[in-house]
Design a protein around this motif. Sequence first.
Motif, PDB file in Angstrom:
ATOM      1  N   ASN A  74      38.725  29.591  23.843  1.00  0.00           N
ATOM      2  CA  ASN A  74      38.797  28.226  23.312  1.00  0.00           C
ATOM      3  C   ASN A  74      38.553  28.182  21.813  1.00  0.00           C
ATOM      4  OD1 ASN A  74      36.017  28.551  23.120  1.00  0.00           O
ATOM      5  ND2 ASN A  74      35.600  27.364  24.986  1.00  0.00           N
ATOM      6  N   LEU A 107      43.971  26.266  31.764  1.00  0.00           N
ATOM      7  CA  LEU A 107      43.636  27.006  32.984  1.00  0.00           C
ATOM      8  C   LEU A 107      44.012  26.251  34.257  1.00  0.00           C
ATOM      9  CD1 LEU A 107      42.317  29.500  34.256  1.00  0.00           C
ATOM     10  CD2 LEU A 107      40.115  28.335  34.063  1.00  0.00           C
ATOM     11  N   GLY A 155      45.962  22.863  25.133  1.00  0.00           N
ATOM     12  CA  GLY A 155      45.675  24.292  25.128  1.00  0.00           C
ATOM     13  C   GLY A 155      46.709  25.148  24.423  1.00  0.00           C
ATOM     14  N   THR A 191      39.968  33.508  29.546  1.00  0.00           N
ATOM     15  CA  THR A 191      40.389  32.376  28.738  1.00  0.00           C
ATOM     16  C   THR A 191      39.685  32.438  27.386  1.00  0.00           C
ATOM     17  OG1 THR A 191      38.629  30.938  29.577  1.00  0.00           O
ATOM     18  CG2 THR A 191      40.730  30.931  30.786  1.00  0.00           C
ATOM     19  N   SER A 221      46.701  27.861  36.874  1.00  0.00           N
ATOM     20  CA  SER A 221      46.200  28.331  38.163  1.00  0.00           C
ATOM     21  C   SER A 221      47.091  27.932  39.336  1.00  0.00           C
ATOM     22  CB  SER A 221      44.772  27.829  38.398  1.00  0.00           C
ATOM     23  OG  SER A 221      44.749  26.416  38.511  1.00  0.00           O
ATOM     24  N   TYR A 263      45.986  35.980  30.123  1.00  0.00           N
ATOM     25  CA  TYR A 263      45.158  35.241  29.181  1.00  0.00           C
ATOM     26  C   TYR A 263      45.793  33.888  28.873  1.00  0.00           C
ATOM     27  CZ  TYR A 263      42.258  39.294  27.945  1.00  0.00           C
ATOM     28  OH  TYR A 263      41.367  40.340  27.969  1.00  0.00           O
ATOM     29  N   CYS A 264      44.950  32.854  28.801  1.00  0.00           N
ATOM     30  CA  CYS A 264      45.413  31.541  28.358  1.00  0.00           C
ATOM     31  C   CYS A 264      44.226  30.770  27.793  1.00  0.00           C
ATOM     32  CB  CYS A 264      46.065  30.758  29.501  1.00  0.00           C
ATOM     33  SG  CYS A 264      44.922  30.261  30.823  1.00  0.00           S
ATOM     34  N   HIS A 265      44.519  29.680  27.113  1.00  0.00           N
ATOM     35  CA  HIS A 265      43.462  28.806  26.607  1.00  0.00           C
ATOM     36  C   HIS A 265      42.728  28.172  27.783  1.00  0.00           C
ATOM     37  CE1 HIS A 265      41.496  25.520  24.473  1.00  0.00           C
ATOM     38  NE2 HIS A 265      41.799  26.117  23.332  1.00  0.00           N
ATOM     39  N   ALA A 266      41.432  27.923  27.611  1.00  0.00           N
ATOM     40  CA  ALA A 266      40.637  27.323  28.678  1.00  0.00           C
ATOM     41  C   ALA A 266      41.197  25.973  29.116  1.00  0.00           C
ATOM     42  CB  ALA A 266      39.189  27.168  28.214  1.00  0.00           C
ATOM     43  N   ARG A 267      41.801  25.232  28.183  1.00  0.00           N
ATOM     44  CA  ARG A 267      42.325  23.911  28.525  1.00  0.00           C
ATOM     45  C   ARG A 267      43.689  23.979  29.203  1.00  0.00           C
ATOM     46  NH1 ARG A 267      41.216  19.419  24.033  1.00  0.00           N
ATOM     47  NH2 ARG A 267      41.670  18.137  25.872  1.00  0.00           N
TER      48      ARG A 267
END
Length: 224
Positions: free
Chosen positions: A105, A91, A125, A103, A95, A85-89
């Motif tokens: 936000n 990603l 993020g 993700t 990656s 899991y991570c913040h969308a910003r």
Amino acid sequence: MKQLYEDLWVSAPEFPTSDDEPQLIMHGFLLQHVRGNLLISRVEHPEDHQTIADQGGIIRHYLTHWHEASPATQRLQQRFNSALYCHARALGQVSHFAEADATFNAAEVHCGSFHVVPTPGHTPGSTSYLYASPYGKTYLFVGDTVTLSADRWVTILVEESNESDLRQTLEFYRALRPDVVLMGTTVGQLAWQEVDVRQWLALLDEAENNILDLRQPLLHLGSG
């Protein structure tokens, strides 16, 4: 790994290769949750991975920001079949090391009691995680948003930081009441600090008055 509390472990210190910051230390945290074990931040050492296995593995791995992504991120994901899991910003950068499974936000509650709280500023993020342990203490995982550097509480600006967002995050922190602050990166210091309300507000004041701007040349995290 070292056990800090009944349900929380800290990884062995990792010293990233850095001529500029030889005392830079990174840690990760294993949280025992009723739904399954959660891993927060970065854990590189194979010995710690074995400790995680001995404790029953992990179901999820949460990054506080993309700087914590590393070659071991994918190895952990594959070994334990855990969700990343991570913040969308974060990603795009994450990656480069592993494929995130999910993700977010906005603020969310995962596993019924694990609070995911975006706290932008250090990076777009950056995210903190808040958890009220059934054993009595409230943990706040802050990543690098506030941290200890050579006995000072600081907050850090890097190329992707937004100082206005960072100050808003520090103001938001003032409404929280953690018993333990847990940091992903420090300079020459332990990765956790117990606090009461007075100490928590005082350290935020100190961090806000000690903003280290690493965007400037020759200025580093451990600078006086």
